[in-house]
Motif scaffolding. Structure first.
Motif, short mmCIF file in Angstrom:
data_model
loop_
_atom_site.label_atom_id
_atom_site.label_comp_id
_atom_site.label_asym_id
_atom_site.label_seq_id
_atom_site.Cartn_x
_atom_site.Cartn_y
_atom_site.Cartn_z
N VAL A 219 -74.70 -30.20 60.57
CA VAL A 219 -75.74 -29.81 59.82
C VAL A 219 -76.49 -28.42 60.47
O VAL A 219 -76.77 -27.38 59.82
N ILE A 220 -76.38 -28.40 61.67
CA ILE A 220 -76.86 -27.01 62.50
C ILE A 220 -75.76 -25.61 61.96
O ILE A 220 -76.34 -24.65 61.49
N ALA A 221 -74.59 -26.11 62.05
CA ALA A 221 -73.64 -25.27 61.54
C ALA A 221 -73.78 -24.63 60.14
O ALA A 221 -73.72 -23.12 59.82
N VAL A 222 -73.56 -25.32 59.34
CA VAL A 222 -73.80 -25.19 57.69
C VAL A 222 -75.20 -24.77 57.20
O VAL A 222 -75.36 -23.79 56.73
N GLY A 223 -76.28 -25.40 58.05
CA GLY A 223 -77.65 -24.88 57.60
C GLY A 223 -78.02 -23.25 58.29
O GLY A 223 -78.40 -22.61 57.52
N LYS A 224 -77.48 -23.16 59.41
CA LYS A 224 -77.49 -21.88 59.76
C LYS A 224 -76.66 -20.70 58.81
O LYS A 224 -77.37 -19.58 58.56
N ILE A 225 -75.59 -21.01 58.52
CA ILE A 225 -74.81 -20.21 57.82
C ILE A 225 -75.44 -20.05 56.38
O ILE A 225 -75.59 -18.88 55.76
N ALA A 226 -75.83 -20.85 55.76
CA ALA A 226 -76.22 -21.08 54.37
C ALA A 226 -77.87 -20.13 54.51
O ALA A 226 -77.96 -19.31 53.68
N ILE A 227 -78.59 -20.52 54.95
CA ILE A 227 -79.86 -19.72 55.44
C ILE A 227 -79.74 -18.29 55.73
O ILE A 227 -80.16 -17.36 55.08
N ALA B 142 -82.21 -22.08 61.68
CA ALA B 142 -82.38 -20.90 61.46
C ALA B 142 -81.68 -20.09 62.41
O ALA B 142 -81.83 -20.18 63.66
N SER B 143 -81.26 -18.77 62.04
CA SER B 143 -80.59 -18.06 63.16
C SER B 143 -80.58 -16.55 62.64
O SER B 143 -79.88 -16.12 61.59
N ALA B 144 -81.23 -15.99 63.66
CA ALA B 144 -81.44 -14.31 63.43
C ALA B 144 -80.32 -13.80 63.63
O ALA B 144 -79.96 -12.77 63.01
N THR B 145 -79.43 -14.09 64.60
CA THR B 145 -78.24 -13.42 64.84
C THR B 145 -77.28 -13.49 63.52
O THR B 145 -76.63 -12.47 63.44
N ALA B 146 -77.00 -14.72 63.17
CA ALA B 146 -76.21 -14.92 62.01
C ALA B 146 -76.86 -14.15 60.88
O ALA B 146 -76.03 -13.21 59.92
N THR B 147 -78.09 -14.00 60.57
CA THR B 147 -78.54 -13.16 59.66
C THR B 147 -78.55 -11.76 59.84
O THR B 147 -78.04 -10.95 58.64
N PHE B 148 -78.57 -11.13 60.71
CA PHE B 148 -78.15 -9.62 61.33
C PHE B 148 -76.75 -9.54 61.07
O PHE B 148 -76.66 -8.52 60.37
#
Length: 281
Positions: free
Chosen positions: A86-94, A154-160
């Motif tokens: 859930v954390i991995a898929v959620g971070k990537i999707a968001i 939520a992941s600022a790093t992945a968003t960046f």
């Protein structure tokens, strides 16, 4: 040339062998201990050859747990797997959707929104853990899978990283999709997401291991043994005071806890490396 010098080649292999030995020896000792009885583990020195309790020890921890933890390890492994996925898929999707909005949509204070997301890199869960816990408690999410995962998706790093990748996609591609009648979400799902698959794979490996290894947040937000992830379960198995720790069962649990992240890294190694070094990203 250094790569053709026989002495340098021998030295290189010696360094690599030493590195592998340093990493592999503790894993081997853990595996050997997981196949022995408690008396054999506590013997000095402990034998470095596998024992005959392999199936018995692993079956015992999977079905009943050990020590202070009465929850079966199979249940804790399931909790950890669900949490990591859930954390991995959620971070990537968001992060994909956030980066898509920041690059392809115009709205007031867009740069401010990006910098507010980026600033959260300085505010990890450990810094904001008390207010986060209070929010989860007020919402009644203690001892729930939502409470375990929601604050961490939520992941600022992945968003960046996705934002930087989307900036390299030619504008002509978006214009061509618009001329063909594709809406924003169709452009996102049919063009941007397939182009990002190597980046997604690399981030999935990193984020899965990150979610699997979580300790502090699950320690606060769970009070029932049935909700413990396996990392907390291992700590609970180590008895305190006069109680004897069943080290052979603890080691068996530790070996089981290593398997899912190792499997993810091995199975996705090709995509992981490609996502990190691909020159087209």
């Amino acid at each position: 040339m250094l790569d053709r010098d026989p002495l340098m080649k021998v030295l290189t292999y010696l360094v690599l062998i030493a590195g592998v030995a340093i990493i592999a020896l503790p894993v081997w000792v853990t595996f050997v201990a997981s196949t022995q009885t408690l008396e054999q583990v506590l013997a000095a020195p402990m034998s470095l050859l596998p024992g005959d309790r392999f199936l018995a020890n692993y079956a015992e921890v999977l079905a009943a747990g050990a020590g202070n933890s009465g929850a079966p390890v199979a249940r804790m492994l399931g909790n950890s797997l669900l949490m990591a996925m859930v954390i991995a898929v959620g971070k990537i999707a968001i992060s994909l959707l956030s980066a898509f909005a920041l690059i392809y949509f115009r709205f007031p204070f867009k740069k401010l929104a990006f910098w507010m997301i980026f600033v959260t890199l300085m505010l990890p869960v450990e810094v904001r853990i008390m207010p986060t816990y209070e929010v989860m408690s007020n919402l009644g999410l203690i001892d729930t899978y939502t409470g375990l995962t929601l604050p961490l998706i939520a992941s600022a790093t992945a968003t960046f990283l996705f934002r930087q990748f989307f900036m390299t996609v030619p504008d002509e591609m978006a214009e061509a999709a618009k001329i063909d009648g594709a809406g924003p979400m169709r452009f996102f799902f049919h063009i941007l997401v397939p182009l990002s698959r190597t980046n997604v794979a690399a981030l999935f490996v990193i984020l899965f291991v990150y979610g699997w290894n979580q300790y502090l947040w699950p320690l606060l937000v769970t009070t029932q043994e049935s909700m413990y992830p396996v990392v907390i379960g291992i700590k609970r198995m180590i008895s305190g005071g006069d109680a004897a720790t069943e080290w052979h069962l603890v080691m068996a649990t530790a070996m089981l806890a290593m398997l899912p992240p190792v499997a993810v890294v091995v199975l996705m190694q090709k995509w992981f490396v490609k996502g990190l070094v691909d020159s087209d990203k």
